[in-house]
Design a protein around this motif. Structure first.
Motif, mmCIF file in Angstrom:
data_model
loop_
_atom_site.group_PDB
_atom_site.id
_atom_site.type_symbol
_atom_site.label_atom_id
_atom_site.label_comp_id
_atom_site.label_asym_id
_atom_site.label_seq_id
_atom_site.Cartn_x
_atom_site.Cartn_y
_atom_site.Cartn_z
ATOM 1 N N LEU A 20 81.031 -50.200 5.495
ATOM 2 C CA LEU A 20 79.845 -49.666 6.171
ATOM 3 C C LEU A 20 80.127 -48.292 6.769
ATOM 4 O O LEU A 20 79.282 -47.396 6.688
ATOM 5 N N ILE A 21 81.274 -48.125 7.382
ATOM 6 C CA ILE A 21 81.626 -46.810 7.931
ATOM 7 C C ILE A 21 81.604 -45.780 6.813
ATOM 8 O O ILE A 21 81.027 -44.694 6.954
ATOM 9 N N PHE A 22 82.207 -46.118 5.681
ATOM 10 C CA PHE A 22 82.274 -45.216 4.533
ATOM 11 C C PHE A 22 80.873 -44.878 4.017
ATOM 12 O O PHE A 22 80.533 -43.704 3.829
ATOM 13 N N ALA A 23 80.057 -45.904 3.788
ATOM 14 C CA ALA A 23 78.707 -45.689 3.252
ATOM 15 C C ALA A 23 77.842 -44.889 4.222
ATOM 16 O O ALA A 23 77.093 -43.998 3.799
ATOM 17 N N LEU A 24 77.951 -45.190 5.502
ATOM 18 C CA LEU A 24 77.174 -44.447 6.492
ATOM 19 C C LEU A 24 77.640 -42.995 6.574
ATOM 20 O O LEU A 24 76.819 -42.087 6.715
ATOM 21 N N ALA A 25 78.938 -42.758 6.492
ATOM 22 C CA ALA A 25 79.452 -41.389 6.514
ATOM 23 C C ALA A 25 78.934 -40.609 5.303
ATOM 24 O O ALA A 25 78.533 -39.442 5.434
ATOM 25 N N ALA A 26 78.915 -41.251 4.144
ATOM 26 C CA ALA A 26 78.385 -40.598 2.937
ATOM 27 C C ALA A 26 76.915 -40.245 3.126
ATOM 28 O O ALA A 26 76.483 -39.134 2.786
ATOM 29 N N GLU A 27 76.151 -41.167 3.681
ATOM 30 C CA GLU A 27 74.717 -40.932 3.920
ATOM 31 C C GLU A 27 74.521 -39.815 4.941
ATOM 32 O O GLU A 27 73.668 -38.944 4.771
ATOM 33 N N ARG A 28 75.314 -39.839 6.003
ATOM 34 C CA ARG A 28 75.217 -38.803 7.038
ATOM 35 C C ARG A 28 75.503 -37.423 6.450
ATOM 36 O O ARG A 28 74.799 -36.454 6.741
ATOM 37 N N LEU A 29 76.552 -37.326 5.636
ATOM 38 C CA LEU A 29 76.894 -36.041 5.029
ATOM 39 C C LEU A 29 75.803 -35.562 4.079
ATOM 40 O O LEU A 29 75.443 -34.378 4.078
ATOM 41 N N THR A 30 75.270 -36.467 3.295
ATOM 42 C CA THR A 30 74.202 -36.108 2.361
ATOM 43 C C THR A 30 72.999 -35.549 3.117
ATOM 44 O O THR A 30 72.465 -34.493 2.766
ATOM 45 N N ILE A 31 72.576 -36.250 4.161
ATOM 46 C CA ILE A 31 71.423 -35.801 4.952
ATOM 47 C C ILE A 31 71.737 -34.471 5.646
ATOM 48 O O ILE A 31 70.905 -33.565 5.675
ATOM 49 N N TYR A 32 72.948 -34.358 6.168
ATOM 50 C CA TYR A 32 73.331 -33.117 6.841
ATOM 51 C C TYR A 32 73.273 -31.936 5.875
ATOM 52 O O TYR A 32 72.712 -30.887 6.194
ATOM 53 N N TYR A 33 73.854 -32.092 4.705
ATOM 54 C CA TYR A 33 73.895 -30.972 3.772
ATOM 55 C C TYR A 33 72.546 -30.696 3.112
ATOM 56 O O TYR A 33 72.255 -29.556 2.751
ATOM 57 N N GLU A 34 71.695 -31.706 2.977
ATOM 58 C CA GLU A 34 70.388 -31.491 2.353
ATOM 59 C C GLU A 34 69.318 -31.052 3.346
ATOM 60 O O GLU A 34 68.386 -30.339 2.984
ATOM 61 N N HIS A 35 69.434 -31.508 4.617
ATOM 62 C CA HIS A 35 68.369 -31.250 5.599
ATOM 63 C C HIS A 35 68.857 -30.607 6.893
ATOM 64 O O HIS A 35 68.074 -30.429 7.825
ATOM 65 N N SER A 36 70.153 -30.329 6.985
ATOM 66 C CA SER A 36 70.748 -29.730 8.188
ATOM 67 C C SER A 36 70.470 -30.554 9.446
ATOM 68 O O SER A 36 70.228 -30.008 10.517
ATOM 69 N N TYR A 89 80.182 -31.668 -2.435
ATOM 70 C CA TYR A 89 80.976 -32.375 -3.439
ATOM 71 C C TYR A 89 81.549 -33.662 -2.852
ATOM 72 O O TYR A 89 81.490 -34.718 -3.487
ATOM 73 N N ALA A 90 82.091 -33.590 -1.643
ATOM 74 C CA ALA A 90 82.667 -34.773 -0.991
ATOM 75 C C ALA A 90 81.594 -35.840 -0.782
ATOM 76 O O ALA A 90 81.828 -37.026 -1.064
ATOM 77 N N ALA A 91 80.419 -35.433 -0.302
ATOM 78 C CA ALA A 91 79.322 -36.387 -0.089
ATOM 79 C C ALA A 91 78.919 -37.038 -1.410
ATOM 80 O O ALA A 91 78.681 -38.255 -1.470
ATOM 81 N N HIS A 92 78.853 -36.227 -2.469
ATOM 82 C CA HIS A 92 78.511 -36.768 -3.789
ATOM 83 C C HIS A 92 79.555 -37.775 -4.263
ATOM 84 O O HIS A 92 79.221 -38.867 -4.735
ATOM 85 N N GLU A 93 80.821 -37.404 -4.134
ATOM 86 C CA GLU A 93 81.893 -38.303 -4.555
ATOM 87 C C GLU A 93 81.866 -39.618 -3.759
ATOM 88 O O GLU A 93 82.080 -40.692 -4.318
ATOM 89 N N MET A 94 81.611 -39.523 -2.464
ATOM 90 C CA MET A 94 81.543 -40.732 -1.636
ATOM 91 C C MET A 94 80.375 -41.616 -2.068
ATOM 92 O O MET A 94 80.518 -42.837 -2.165
ATOM 93 N N THR A 95 79.241 -41.001 -2.327
ATOM 94 C CA THR A 95 78.071 -41.772 -2.764
ATOM 95 C C THR A 95 78.334 -42.435 -4.108
ATOM 96 O O THR A 95 78.032 -43.612 -4.305
ATOM 97 N N GLU A 96 78.910 -41.690 -5.039
ATOM 98 C CA GLU A 96 79.236 -42.257 -6.352
ATOM 99 C C GLU A 96 80.245 -43.396 -6.219
ATOM 100 O O GLU A 96 80.185 -44.385 -6.949
ATOM 101 N N ALA A 97 81.182 -43.249 -5.294
ATOM 102 C CA ALA A 97 82.241 -44.245 -5.121
ATOM 103 C C ALA A 97 81.716 -45.554 -4.529
ATOM 104 O O ALA A 97 82.451 -46.549 -4.497
ATOM 105 N N LEU A 98 80.472 -45.581 -4.100
ATOM 106 C CA LEU A 98 79.886 -46.846 -3.642
ATOM 107 C C LEU A 98 79.757 -47.826 -4.815
ATOM 108 O O LEU A 98 79.680 -49.031 -4.617
ATOM 109 N N ASP A 99 79.759 -47.290 -6.021
ATOM 110 C CA ASP A 99 79.815 -48.110 -7.227
ATOM 111 C C ASP A 99 81.286 -48.454 -7.463
ATOM 112 O O ASP A 99 82.112 -47.561 -7.636
#
Length: 127
Positions: A20-36, A89-99
């Protein structure tokens, strides 16, 4: 000191928390980089509840908020050390790694950091 083996339930709970920490961190980074914007601790806890519900698991609200806070700590640490492009890139890799079929060395490194944060938090005495 003799250390007892952790039961399957304890290992599963620990694994769930770290995931959960990992998935939430990936989501947080994605939102941060896409929406600041950064998710709040409460938003992260709600997102965690939704994910847990889908897998028919539960954690207390306090535990979800704690994990949300740890994910926020990790996401901000990552964002503070990487350029925007590297962070995306890190956010993308983390999101992909959820698989579980996707292998990523960078995601494995961040998963280890999630594990370290979780263990460090568990070792601290309650305030």
């Amino acid at each position: 000191m003799i250390r007892e083996k952790a039961t399957q339930s304890e290992v599963g709970d620990r694994g769930t928390c770290i995931a959960l920490i990992f998935a939430l961190a990936a989501e947080r980074l994605t939102i941060y980089y896409e929406h600041s914007q950064w998710l709040t601790e409460a938003q992260g806890a709600t997102l965690a509840a939704d994910w847990l519900w889908r897998s028919k698991r539960q954690l207390s609200h306090a535990e979800r908020r704690k994990l949300s806070g740890l994910s926020d700590q990790l996401a901000r640490q990552i964002a503070g050390t990487l350029s925007r492009e590297a962070g995306l890139y890190a956010a993308h890799e983390m999101t992909e790694a959820l698989d579980p079929n996707y292998h990523s060395e960078i995601a494995e490194t961040f998963m280890q950091e999630c594990e370290r944060l979780f263990d460090q938090d568990a070792a601290e005495p309650p305030a």
